[in-house]
Enzyme design. Structure first.
Site, PDB file in Angstrom:
ATOM      1  CE1 TYR A  59      -2.922  -3.131   0.398  1.00 57.50           C
ATOM      2  CE2 TYR A  59      -3.122  -2.698   2.742  1.00 57.50           C
ATOM      3  CZ  TYR A  59      -3.418  -3.480   1.642  1.00 57.50           C
ATOM      4  OH  TYR A  59      -4.212  -4.582   1.782  1.00 57.50           O
ATOM      5  CG  HIS A 143      -0.772  -8.834   0.403  1.00 60.78           C
ATOM      6  ND1 HIS A 143      -0.407  -7.522   0.179  1.00 60.78           N
ATOM      7  CD2 HIS A 143      -2.121  -8.876   0.216  1.00 60.78           C
ATOM      8  CE1 HIS A 143      -1.480  -6.797  -0.104  1.00 60.78           C
ATOM      9  NE2 HIS A 143      -2.523  -7.603  -0.114  1.00 60.78           N
TER      10      HIS A 143
END
Length: 340
Positions: A59, A143
């Site tokens: 992010y 992830h």
């Protein structure tokens, strides 16, 4: 805000608030954000009762973690759960060349590389701790190790790499006490189930596949999670926006413009909600909390008012009859968990 104490199979206790804060937007996802406002948004989440804060090196290529850490260091550390992820490492010596804002083209100018190896996971954790200024991570997730990210051709190889490398690293960090719980953060039900069957995980973060609009996770994955005592962290419960905005022109579903079929279904769901005087987004939010496997629901935001609106929505009740009407209309899986 309600809390749920979840005890892992290793005996670790985690107190989850019913809503948590998802920090992906704070990585300058679609636009460059003001630093002070972004950090205040994290503090706003704490102020409304959220105690779960989820981030990832992806992010903003580390920017989200940095902003979360700045805010979290002002809070009592034993009151909050910080979750982040492995699977990518950042190289500060090579500039991020991405131009697509959906993959955080702003953020920190550091190049991201996929790495699900043991050493790559350990390097990722070290980088996360340095960016946040924290000394420990509560939840660590593998992830985007899925078909959505890597395609059918490479997904199996990435899965094997993750189980032989990143999983072993996370398992060691859990045994050492550096992290309290380990899991995966994915967009796919079948990949979540594949990981659950392959390893000894505590939690799974599932995005978009159990919502008021669609419930594919209810068939086998969520029952398996209950059986194995795996806590489910739900994200994407507005399906990229359409359950928040309603079926308006340009409404987003799965990060793209919603199809006519999706729009039509949301129109019908909204009609039932309107009959009961319940905003669509409030119904979507409450529904996501009902399944017994769910320990928290992660919501994003880029300013204090958005976070406060989510806190207000979960505090306002929803008539029980709404759920029965949605099921009667064939708009909600009959097996979906709802109050009687």
């Amino acid at each position: 805000m309600d809390t749920k104490t979840f005890t892992t199979n290793k005996g670790r206790k985690l107190d989850f608030s019913s809503l948590g804060f998802g920090s992906a937007p704070l990585g300058d996802l679609f636009e460059k954000l003001d630093e002070i406002t972004a950090i205040d948004t994290v503090r706003a989440a704490y102020d409304v009762g959220m105690r779960v804060f989820d981030s990832s090196p992806f992010y903003g290529h580390g920017l989200s973690e940095s902003r979360c850490g700045t805010a979290l260091r002002t809070m009592p550390r034993d009151e909050v759960i910080f979750s982040t992820k492995v699977g990518r490492t950042m190289n500060p010596f090579v500039r991020n060349a991405q131009k697509d804002p959906r993959v955080f083209s702003i953020g920190f100018p550091h190049q991201a590389s996929f790495d699900y190896s043991y050493d790559g996971a350990m390097r990722s954790v070290e980088q996360s701790l340095l960016r946040t200024g924290l000394s420990e991570i509560d939840i660590l997730l593998i992830h985007d190790c899925d078909v959505w990210t890597h395609g059918k051709h490479d997904a199996n190889a990435r899965f094997a790499e993750a189980m032989d490398g990143a999983y072993k690293a996370l398992d060691k960090l859990r045994a050492d006490g550096t992290v309290k719980a380990i899991g995966c953060g994915l967009n796919e039900v079948d990949t979540c189930e594949r990981f659950v069957k392959a390893g000894d995980f505590d939690v799974m973060l599932l995005a978009g596949r159990y919502s008021l609009l669609e419930q594919p996770a209810i068939q086998s994955f969520l029952p398996l999670a209950v059986q194995k005592n795996i806590g489910i962290i739900l994200a994407g419960v507005f399906n990229s926006g359409i359950l928040a905005t309603g079926p308006v022109k340009g409404a987003k579903y799965n990060y793209a413009e919603a199809s006519p079929e999706v729009m039509a279904k949301v129109v019908e769901i909204q009609k039932v909600c309107d009959t009961h005087g319940v905003p669509l987004h409030r119904a979507a939010l409450h529904f996501a909390t009902f399944h017994p496997a769910v320990v928290t629901v992660i919501l994003g935001g880029v300013k204090r008012s958005e976070v406060e609106a989510n806190g207000s929505a979960i505090a306002q009740p929803v008539p029980v009859a709404l759920w029965a009407d949605l099921k009667s209309a064939g708009l909600l899986d009959p097996a979906a968990h709802t109050p009687n």
